[in-house]
Design a protein around this motif. Structure first.
Motif, short mmCIF file in Angstrom:
data_model
loop_
_atom_site.label_atom_id
_atom_site.label_comp_id
_atom_site.label_asym_id
_atom_site.label_seq_id
_atom_site.Cartn_x
_atom_site.Cartn_y
_atom_site.Cartn_z
N ILE A 298 22.89 44.62 34.85
CA ILE A 298 21.73 43.73 34.87
C ILE A 298 21.83 42.86 33.62
N TRP A 299 21.81 41.55 33.82
CA TRP A 299 22.10 40.62 32.72
C TRP A 299 21.09 39.47 32.76
N ASN A 300 20.22 39.41 31.76
CA ASN A 300 19.29 38.29 31.57
C ASN A 300 19.66 37.57 30.28
N PHE A 301 20.06 36.32 30.40
CA PHE A 301 20.41 35.52 29.22
C PHE A 301 19.59 34.23 29.24
N ALA A 302 18.91 33.95 28.11
CA ALA A 302 18.07 32.75 28.00
C ALA A 302 18.30 32.12 26.63
N SER A 303 18.37 30.79 26.62
CA SER A 303 18.60 30.05 25.38
C SER A 303 17.76 28.78 25.38
N ILE A 304 17.07 28.52 24.25
CA ILE A 304 16.31 27.29 24.05
C ILE A 304 16.83 26.65 22.76
N HIS A 305 17.34 25.44 22.89
CA HIS A 305 17.94 24.73 21.76
C HIS A 305 17.18 23.41 21.57
N ASN A 306 16.49 23.28 20.45
CA ASN A 306 15.75 22.06 20.11
C ASN A 306 16.57 21.23 19.13
N VAL A 307 16.74 19.97 19.47
CA VAL A 307 17.42 19.02 18.58
C VAL A 307 16.37 18.02 18.13
N GLY A 308 16.08 18.01 16.81
CA GLY A 308 15.01 17.14 16.33
C GLY A 308 15.11 16.89 14.86
N THR A 309 13.96 16.70 14.26
CA THR A 309 13.90 16.37 12.84
C THR A 309 14.38 17.55 12.01
N GLY A 310 15.06 17.22 10.93
CA GLY A 310 15.56 18.25 10.06
C GLY A 310 14.53 18.80 9.10
N GLY A 311 13.41 18.11 8.90
CA GLY A 311 12.38 18.54 7.97
C GLY A 311 11.02 18.50 8.62
N PRO A 312 9.96 18.67 7.82
CA PRO A 312 8.60 18.64 8.37
C PRO A 312 8.19 17.23 8.80
N PHE A 313 7.11 17.17 9.57
CA PHE A 313 6.59 15.89 10.00
C PHE A 313 6.01 15.15 8.78
#
Length: 677
Positions: free
Chosen positions: A480-495
């Protein structure tokens, strides 16, 4: 003469090429009519007649053209006017001249006259919304019945498998609170989803049980965290550095595995050994796979300005429930030929990643005087903009086989499993590119992955009497194999806080002011730009990616090995029985490009939340199969025969309900996927 030239041209074009000249003055020839009679009056000699005619006009050829001299005033299209209006217009024109700082004070106030309108900003239409809803469902019923003997073995009722799987689904709900989300494409419903997720995360953060809970005897792990670490892999609730490789855990599917490519060698292959005496049975080896991948760029921009609030929510919930409680006859255990029991391997794997978009490494020459933009092109979208990718994948597979097998003095292979069911969905969206995107409302950025895997693999392997067949058994070895990935590409610092010139830029666009605000021209993010391409969204922007994967597999096999009726031909028979080796796989990946630059300006509040939920449950079900009911439905009896259903031949009937795809107590028996050699 000139008229003759015209006549010749006309005659040429109408196809008449003969022409008669009638010189009427000289009376030399008559084209038509008769001359005077003999008794007619005498006429003077026409040849001697000379007309007293003279003309000072000069005959010329026709010269087409129009001689036109314009008047003193331009006349606009409109109804006829009196000549007095011309005088009034002259006064108005003089007043207009006075408005140009020419000292003519007697012609009225120049402010009452509008010569030309002020220039207005030209706006273009922006890109529209992109909404996709994908639903993939596979339903497979492969309940086989095989009897290789000449005896009578009653089929069994497998409805208990469906009941147990339904119970597993209910128990898995505690690990998957976001599985009940419904598809939507409106801002109000999307805002409600964001609020529900944030409320759940807030409650989970306030509880003391964040992390690994104390599992009971059936719970392998129950892990909840609201602060998942970037670039860390969570495997069954534990943070690790390496991602497990699926190929390292896939079971050997035996007879169901794919055939290898043939050898290109031209060498002939011969087999001189006599036919072997073996029996190989594969009742499991089912493969159920869900794969979903979403790469979303939305709107490509280096600088984003949000005038409202920014909601960002990332959620992953994974759960598996399985039962692999097998019963093997004592004689098979004592034979010494049973394969070493390999249990079920179940893994929940989750990964959160965050990175900054790296531009091209090509170095531009540095100029002494930096340049900044002095012009702009503006596109406007009125209302809300939505980028929604909603994917749901479901598998419902049952492979409950009932077999009575025996050796036959030859090589025999029986494959009643080996089913493969795959759902695959891939989405890639490349948006338009802008230098600056201004959002007048709020931003909702939601990424959610829900994965549920259910497996029922309780098997029974029996031997008739006190038979010691010496069989090699494999009843486990499931994955049984559940694999999930969330990759956010955005600002490197705070808003960053919203600068005043961004507010002025929004107002200038709304007022259609063609002049670009001075502060925008000198933003350090736009250094080196000759002009700016700006997108203004007047409403809200919501970017949602929801993936839900559910895989359900029931593989409860009942295999009975009977004694061979030809014992003299079976002194050293080899028997291999595999009722496991199933694989239930869910793979989901989201790559969300929030920004392609380093700067995001925010005027409102920032709400950024993330949660990871992983849970596993092992059931030890002890339900025993029961013989199937021999009674046939009334419709089947009417179709087959009019005899009493309690007759002696009724137990040999086979019901094929393969067209029933509902989750009910009816279990079809399709054409058996078996080959006996």
């Amino acid at each position: 003469m000139h008229i003759e030239k015209i006549s010749e041209i006309i005659a040429h074009f109408i196809g008449l090429f003969e022409m008669t000249t009638d010189e009427m003055r000289l009376r030399a020839n008559y084209a038509e009519g008769a001359g005077p009679g003999a008794d007619g009056p005498a006429l003077p000699d026409q040849d001697a007649f000379t007309a007293a005619f003279s003309s000072d006009l000069q005959l010329k050829d026709y010269d087409p053209g129009i001689n036109y001299k314009s008047g003193s005033y331009e006349i606009e299209f409109g109804p006829a006017r009196h000549f007095g209006r011309v005088f009034e217009e002259s006064l108005e024109k003089l007043a207009a001249i006075a408005g140009k700082d020419i000292p003519l004070p007697h012609f009225g106030d120049p402010t009452d006259i509008v010569l030309t309108d002020e220039p207005e900003l030209t706006v273009f239409a922006g890109p529209g919304s992109a909404i996709s809803h994908v639903l993939q469902v596979n339903a497979l019923y492969d309940d086989d019945y095989l009897d290789m003997t000449d005896g009578v073995h009653a089929p069994r009722d497998t409805s208990f498998v469906i009941e147990q799987l339904a119970d597993f689904s209910t128990k898995a709900e505690i690990f998957t609170p976001f599985a009940s989300l419904h598809r939507t494409d409106t801002y109000d419903d999307a805002l409600k989803i964001a609020e529900d997720l944030q409320n759940y995360i807030r409650n989970a953060r306030n509880t003391e049980d964040s992390g690994v809970t104390s599992p009971d005897s059936d719970v392998t792990h129950h892990f909840v965290t609201t602060e998942p670490m970037d670039d860390k892999v969570y495997v069954n609730g534990k943070a690790e550095t390496d991602i497990p490789v699926l190929d390292d855990f896939l079971p050997d599917r035996g007879l169901a595995k794919l055939l290898e490519e043939p050898d290109d060698s031209n060498t002939s292959v011969e087999q001189t050994d006599p036919s072997g005496n073996s029996l190989e049975v594969t009742a499991g080896a089912n493969l159920v796979v869900n794969v979903a991948s979403v790469i979303n760029t939305g709107v490509i921009t280096s600088v984003t300005a949000v005038m409202g609030n920014y909601h960002q929510v990332d959620a992953i919930s994974q759960a598996f429930v399985y039962s692999d409680n097998d019963e093997i006859a004592a004689t098979l255990h004592s034979s010494g030929h049973s394969a070493e029991e390999v249990g079920t391997v179940a893994k929940n794997i989750a990964l959160f990643e965050h990175s900054t978009f790296e531009a091209s490494s090509h170095a531009e020459p540095v100029s002494a005087d930096p340049t900044f933009p002095n012009s702009w092109r503006v596109s406007v979208i009125d209302g809300d903009v939505s980028f929604v990718q909603w994917i749901e994948q479901y598998h419902f597979v049952t492979d409950n086989d009932t077999m009575t097998v025996t050796t036959s003095g030859s090589e025999a292979t029986v494959l009643t499993g080996g089913n493969t069911s795959i759902n695959f969905s891939s989405f890639f969206k490349m948006g338009l590119q802008y230098d600056l995107v201004i959002i007048g409302g709020n931003v909702l950025d939601i990424n959610s992955i829900t994965q549920v895997s259910l497996l029922y693999d309780n098997d029974w392997v029996r031997a008739e009497g006190d038979l010691d067949p010496g069989a090699d058994l494999q009843t486990g070895n499931n994955l049984i194999w559940n694999f999930a990935s969330i990759h956010n590409v955005g600002t490197g610092g705070p808003f960053e806080a919203m600068p005043d010139y961004m507010v002025d830029t929004q107002k200038a666009i709304e007022d259609r002011d063609p002049n670009m605000p001075e502060g925008l021209s000198f933003d350090v993010n736009f250094q080196g730009y000759a002009g700016l391409d700006v997108l203004y969204i007047t409403g809200n922007l919501y970017d949602m990616t929801i993936i839900k994967q559910v895989s359900i597999l029931g593989d409860s096999d009942d295999v009975t090995q009977a004694a061979s009726t030809i014992l003299e031909n079976n002194p050293d028979a080899t028997v291999t029985i595999d009722t496991g080796s199933n694989a239930v796989v869910n793979i989901a990946e989201i790559v969300d490009y929030d920004s392609f630059g380093q700067t995001t300006y925010l005027a409102g509040q920032l709400y950024s939340d993330a949660i990871l939920i992983q849970g596993g449950l092992v059931e030890h079900d002890t339900t025993q199969p029961q013989p199937a009911d021999d009674r046939l439905a009334n419709e089947v009896i009417a179709f087959l025969d009019n005899d009493d259903p309690a007759g002696g031949d009724c137990a040999d009937g086979v019901i094929n309900a393969g067209n029933d795809f509902s989750w009910s107590s009816t279990h079809p028996a399709d054409v058996m996927q078996a080959m006996v050699a």
